[in-house]
Design an enzyme around this catalytic site. Structure first.
Site, PDB file in Angstrom:
ATOM      1  CG  ASP A  10      36.807  49.888  34.302  1.00  0.00           C
ATOM      2  OD1 ASP A  10      36.354  49.717  33.154  1.00  0.00           O
ATOM      3  OD2 ASP A  10      36.931  48.956  35.128  1.00  0.00           O
ATOM      4  CB  SER A  11      32.321  49.626  33.732  1.00  0.00           C
ATOM      5  OG  SER A  11      33.179  48.516  33.776  1.00  0.00           O
ATOM      6  CB  CYS A  73      36.347  51.004  30.433  1.00  0.00           C
ATOM      7  SG  CYS A  73      34.800  50.122  30.113  1.00  0.00           S
ATOM      8  CD  GLU A 152      33.516  43.605  39.224  1.00  0.00           C
ATOM      9  OE1 GLU A 152      32.446  43.834  39.764  1.00  0.00           O
ATOM     10  OE2 GLU A 152      34.301  44.487  38.824  1.00  0.00           O
ATOM     11  CB  CYS A 186      37.855  43.112  29.277  1.00  0.00           C
ATOM     12  SG  CYS A 186      36.979  43.470  30.821  1.00  0.00           S
ATOM     13  CG  HIS A 188      37.117  43.158  35.098  1.00  0.00           C
ATOM     14  ND1 HIS A 188      36.554  44.299  34.611  1.00  0.00           N
ATOM     15  CD2 HIS A 188      36.637  43.014  36.363  1.00  0.00           C
ATOM     16  CE1 HIS A 188      35.767  44.836  35.531  1.00  0.00           C
ATOM     17  NE2 HIS A 188      35.790  44.086  36.601  1.00  0.00           N
TER      18      HIS A 188
END
Lengths: 271, 271
Positions: A10-11, A73, A152, A186, A188
């Protein structure tokens, strides 16, 4: 049976929500994870740069002998999976196809919401897969570029005035469109499931791309007799491109468990 | 007199607020700008990665024959300027020193607010420079990691509920501490000047790091007889590490004027 590990990238650390699901479904599997924490986020970058970074990520993971590769991702799955599949001689799984198929299976009113990064929305990848299976589907999409930095920075809890405000700002048009399914496009976003779910209401099903790709990988490995042997000791190895300091704390949030395994920094620009 | 260009770099496009000030003060100067748009933001990365990226940024700019170098990035100025000065044989200007000195000159109650990225706050660089000049100063600092993504997503206008909420969340403790000066310790933040100014009130002076470094560069060049000759045709050349698509639109916001000059993408990982 195939004892070799599964590569996942993933990024950043969002892809750990997919690792969490993989490990829950298939605890015997060995997983090698790469998070490009030195260059996260990908979702606001150009397609050309996303492809360049994704090729480096894959090149690093292929320094291991893998049985399959998971693009955990949404941005890379949307922008580059076709190209990576043509270039690589191993099975590659992305989040878009299984997640889109699940959304089509769940909707009853053919009104599907989609939230993702700028790059994922701009690619049209979800629309193509959804429409191929359900030409009647209406898709209500919104790019949510602030969700990744919010996650994040730990702004995930219901009651946090910042995340509540941003959720309302991004999701009001989709809620008002009367969707009954919302794709969290996504990896996240599962960390925002509670705050998003409260805002959308109980009549809207949330589809988690990490969980869907984990399900798809498990199905494919089973059908191709490529699962790890029962009793194999599974586990994870972690690689990142920025410093490993702080990795355990943030990773534990995404994984939902403490991170005991070693973590190593690599120079992704060399690949 | 020195006709050579000034090199300027930033993690992304925030540094254009410094270019804007440089060009306003010294329209005869030629400026070469590099924005690391393929790896922005720097402010949440480790010191080690910031140094690695900054060295590459400097190496690229030194492929031109420059008379001086401006680090138009609070994060790099805080984490790496001493090291870069030891490694490079040309004058290097960062935002921290002139901005901190200006804050000390402006405060009447010795209560100074500081907002910046995580990396800048963690470095303690502003505190060191402020205390060296004014040991009595009390500094009230807050990391504002969401400001850069908010600015890059155009969330800068007073009345935007998201930026208003985030500003209130980050700045309330600093306002309540009774500061009379607030350092905008990141070159993205001047775009939030209006919304921050309204929140802090007219009794608080805002210090813009881009403007301060531009002033410092002008003073140094003048003192060292290194300004461009009067009548030299100044101008800018733009380089970025992600695609150039979209550069003009976003750059115009930071520069406060349309961007007519050519822009070129380079591969920063080669440097």
């Amino acid at each position: 049976m195939d004892p070799r590990p599964i590569g996942v990238f993933d990024s950043g650390l969002g892809g750990l929500t997919a690792v969490r699901e993989l490990a829950a479904r298939m605890p015997e599997e060995r997983i090698i994870y790469f998070g490009d924490t030195g260059r996260v986020p990908y979702g606001s970058r150009s397609r050309e740069t996303i492809i360049k970074y994704a090729r480096q990520d894959v090149a690093f993971l292929r320094s291991f002998d893998l049985k399959s590769l998971v693009i955990a991702c949404g941005t890379v799955s949307s922008a580059a999976i076709g190209l990576l599949r043509r270039e690589q001689d191993l099975p590659i799984f992305g989040v878009v196809e299984p997640t889109a198929h699940r959304a089509v299976a769940l909707t009853r009113n053919n009104r599907i919401g989609l939230i993702a990064t700028h790059a994922t929305i701009a690619s049209g990848a979800y629309e193509r897969v959804i429409r191929a299976r359900d030409p009647e589907a209406q898709i209500f999409a919104a790019a949510c570029p602030l969700f990744v930095p919010l996650v994040e920075n730990g702004r995930t809890r219901p009651g946090d005035v910042v995340i509540e405000t941003v959720v309302r700002d991004y999701l009001t048009p989709i809620r008002d469109a009367g969707v009954d399914v919302l794709v969290l496009g996504c990896t996240h976003y599962p960390l925002l499931r509670e705050v998003i779910g409260r805002f959308m209401g109980p009549q809207v099903a949330l589809v988690d791309s990490g969980a869907e790709v984990a399900h798809e990988v498990g199905r494919w490995l089973s059908e191709h007799d490529a699962l790890a042997a029962p009793g194999q000791v599974g586990g994870c190895r972690w690689y990142v491109s920025d410093s490993t300091a702080g990795f355990r704390d943030l990773a534990a949030v995404f994984l939902g468990r403490p991170v005991a395994e070693p973590v190593e920094q690599i120079d992704i620009e060399r690949y």
